[in-house]
Design a protein around this motif. Structure first.
Motif, PDB file in Angstrom:
ATOM      1  N   ASP A 112       0.830  -1.203   0.000  1.00 38.28           N
ATOM      2  CA  ASP A 112       0.000   0.000   0.000  1.00 38.28           C
ATOM      3  C   ASP A 112       0.869   1.259   0.000  1.00 38.28           C
ATOM      4  O   ASP A 112       0.645   2.194  -0.780  1.00 38.28           O
ATOM      5  N   ALA A 113       1.859   1.298   0.911  1.00 40.16           N
ATOM      6  CA  ALA A 113       2.740   2.460   1.005  1.00 40.16           C
ATOM      7  C   ALA A 113       3.674   2.541  -0.196  1.00 40.16           C
ATOM      8  O   ALA A 113       3.906   3.621  -0.748  1.00 40.16           O
ATOM      9  N   ARG A 164      -2.093  11.917  -7.822  1.00 39.60           N
ATOM     10  CA  ARG A 164      -0.843  12.047  -7.075  1.00 39.60           C
ATOM     11  C   ARG A 164      -1.102  12.709  -5.722  1.00 39.60           C
ATOM     12  O   ARG A 164      -0.547  12.300  -4.697  1.00 39.60           O
ATOM     13  N   GLY A 165      -1.949  13.724  -5.717  1.00 37.57           N
ATOM     14  CA  GLY A 165      -2.281  14.373  -4.460  1.00 37.57           C
ATOM     15  C   GLY A 165      -2.955  13.421  -3.491  1.00 37.57           C
ATOM     16  O   GLY A 165      -2.690  13.454  -2.280  1.00 37.57           O
ATOM     17  N   MET A 166      -3.822  12.554  -4.013  1.00 39.35           N
ATOM     18  CA  MET A 166      -4.476  11.565  -3.156  1.00 39.35           C
ATOM     19  C   MET A 166      -3.468  10.584  -2.568  1.00 39.35           C
ATOM     20  O   MET A 166      -3.492  10.273  -1.375  1.00 39.35           O
ATOM     21  N   LEU A 167      -2.550  10.104  -3.402  1.00 37.51           N
ATOM     22  CA  LEU A 167      -1.549   9.138  -2.939  1.00 37.51           C
ATOM     23  C   LEU A 167      -0.662   9.740  -1.848  1.00 37.51           C
ATOM     24  O   LEU A 167      -0.388   9.110  -0.826  1.00 37.51           O
ATOM     25  N   LEU A 168      -0.211  10.979  -2.066  1.00 35.67           N
ATOM     26  CA  LEU A 168       0.621  11.635  -1.060  1.00 35.67           C
ATOM     27  C   LEU A 168      -0.188  11.960   0.189  1.00 35.67           C
ATOM     28  O   LEU A 168       0.332  11.908   1.312  1.00 35.67           O
ATOM     29  N   GLY A 169      -1.468  12.264  -0.001  1.00 34.10           N
ATOM     30  CA  GLY A 169      -2.335  12.527   1.143  1.00 34.10           C
ATOM     31  C   GLY A 169      -2.510  11.304   2.013  1.00 34.10           C
ATOM     32  O   GLY A 169      -2.537  11.405   3.252  1.00 34.10           O
ATOM     33  N   TRP A 170      -2.620  10.132   1.396  1.00 34.31           N
ATOM     34  CA  TRP A 170      -2.727   8.894   2.176  1.00 34.31           C
ATOM     35  C   TRP A 170      -1.457   8.657   2.980  1.00 34.31           C
ATOM     36  O   TRP A 170      -1.521   8.250   4.142  1.00 34.31           O
ATOM     37  N   GLU A 172       0.896   8.683   8.302  1.00 27.78           N
ATOM     38  CA  GLU A 172       2.119   9.134   8.977  1.00 27.78           C
ATOM     39  C   GLU A 172       3.329   8.321   8.532  1.00 27.78           C
ATOM     40  O   GLU A 172       4.182   7.902   9.332  1.00 27.78           O
ATOM     41  N   LEU A 173       3.416   8.132   7.214  1.00 27.74           N
ATOM     42  CA  LEU A 173       4.521   7.384   6.619  1.00 27.74           C
ATOM     43  C   LEU A 173       5.370   8.313   5.758  1.00 27.74           C
ATOM     44  O   LEU A 173       4.856   9.266   5.161  1.00 27.74           O
ATOM     45  N   PRO A 174       6.667   8.049   5.665  1.00 26.88           N
ATOM     46  CA  PRO A 174       7.548   8.888   4.843  1.00 26.88           C
ATOM     47  C   PRO A 174       7.248   8.721   3.357  1.00 26.88           C
ATOM     48  O   PRO A 174       6.724   7.690   2.935  1.00 26.88           O
ATOM     49  N   LYS A 175       7.587   9.735   2.591  1.00 27.43           N
ATOM     50  CA  LYS A 175       7.371   9.695   1.144  1.00 27.43           C
ATOM     51  C   LYS A 175       8.571   9.097   0.415  1.00 27.43           C
ATOM     52  O   LYS A 175       8.587   9.048  -0.818  1.00 27.43           O
TER      53      LYS A 175
END
Length: 240
Positions: free
Chosen positions: A50-51, A95-101, A106-109
């Motif tokens: 998922d991440a 992309r905004g949704m993925l980064l928002g998740w 609370e996971l690093p990008k």
């Protein structure tokens, strides 16, 4: 990039971030309801599919947005301009949704130490890897271990991504030459994106993320068919 292009890019990026905050919260509630879990869904681990999909597809999408704006500024063809706008708008929002998740979880990008791009596609990687680390396999036999150190990739660290050299060629092209190059590069890009999205459909465990991935498969496959027709109309074909 022209000032007008820069403004469009900033507007799309800003809109995507705003939508991400709204969609991420709603998506989590929806996921909890779908699963019937009273306290809410289990947060994915940093090394989970998922991440990993969220991180890698965000990078993959960013390049599609960049290529779309590049061709939109150098072609007069309304069909190509409309396709480029649709891809840029759709993928910037996703992309905004993925980064928002990732923010919500609370996971690093960036990937955990020792895990290269596409490591989540390894068959040994499950949806909630407790130790946050996984294998280094990839789709279609790609070796993703140490991908970030491999200079021969020329910046193309995931399936279908254009190299820095190819992006330079696209920036220098115009007219029909730019259209054909864009359609070929975006065809490769979509094929890689479809493979990644199918990987999430198979491996991800957050229901709303699996649905987004399935939607990507269907939408990008339709655009692949359209781009094949557009190339044929220009006497060209996708690259082997």
């Amino acid at each position: 990039m022209s000032p007008a292009s820069a403004r469009r890019t900033r507007w799309v990026a800003g809109t995507a971030v705003g939508l991400a905050l709204l969609f991420a919260g709603a998506a989590t509630v929806a996921a909890a309801r779908d699963d019937g879990a009273a306290p809410g869904p289990r947060t994915p681990a940093a090394g989970s599919a998922d991440a990993g999909f969220a991180r890698d597809m965000a990078v993959h999408h960013q390049q599609a947005v960049e290529m779309s704006f590049l061709v939109r500024d150098v072609t007069e063809d309304e069909g190509v301009r409309r396709l480029a706008y649709d891809i840029a708008n759709t993928q910037a929002n996703q992309r905004g949704m993925l980064l928002g998740w990732l923010d919500l979880w609370e996971l690093p990008k960036t990937a955990p130490e020792g895990q290269g791009p596409m490591a989540w596609m390894s068959d040994s990687q499950d949806g909630h890897d407790d130790d946050g680390h996984g294998g280094h396999g990839g789709p279609s036999g790609h070796d993703t271990h140490g991908a970030t150190e491999d200079a021969d990739r020329d910046g193309a660290f995931m399936p279908g991504m254009a190299t820095r050299t190819e992006l330079k060629r696209l920036r220098a092209a115009d007219g029909e030459q730019a259209e054909i190059l864009f359609l070929r590069l975006m065809t490769d890009h979509h094929e890689g994106g479809v493979a990644m999205a199918r990987g999430c459909v198979e491996r991800c465990t957050v229901p709303v993320e699996k649905r987004l991935a399935q939607g990507m498969v269907e939408a990008q496959q339709a655009e692949l068919d359209l781009m094949a027709d557009m190339l044929a109309a220009r006497g060209a074909t996708p690259r082997p």
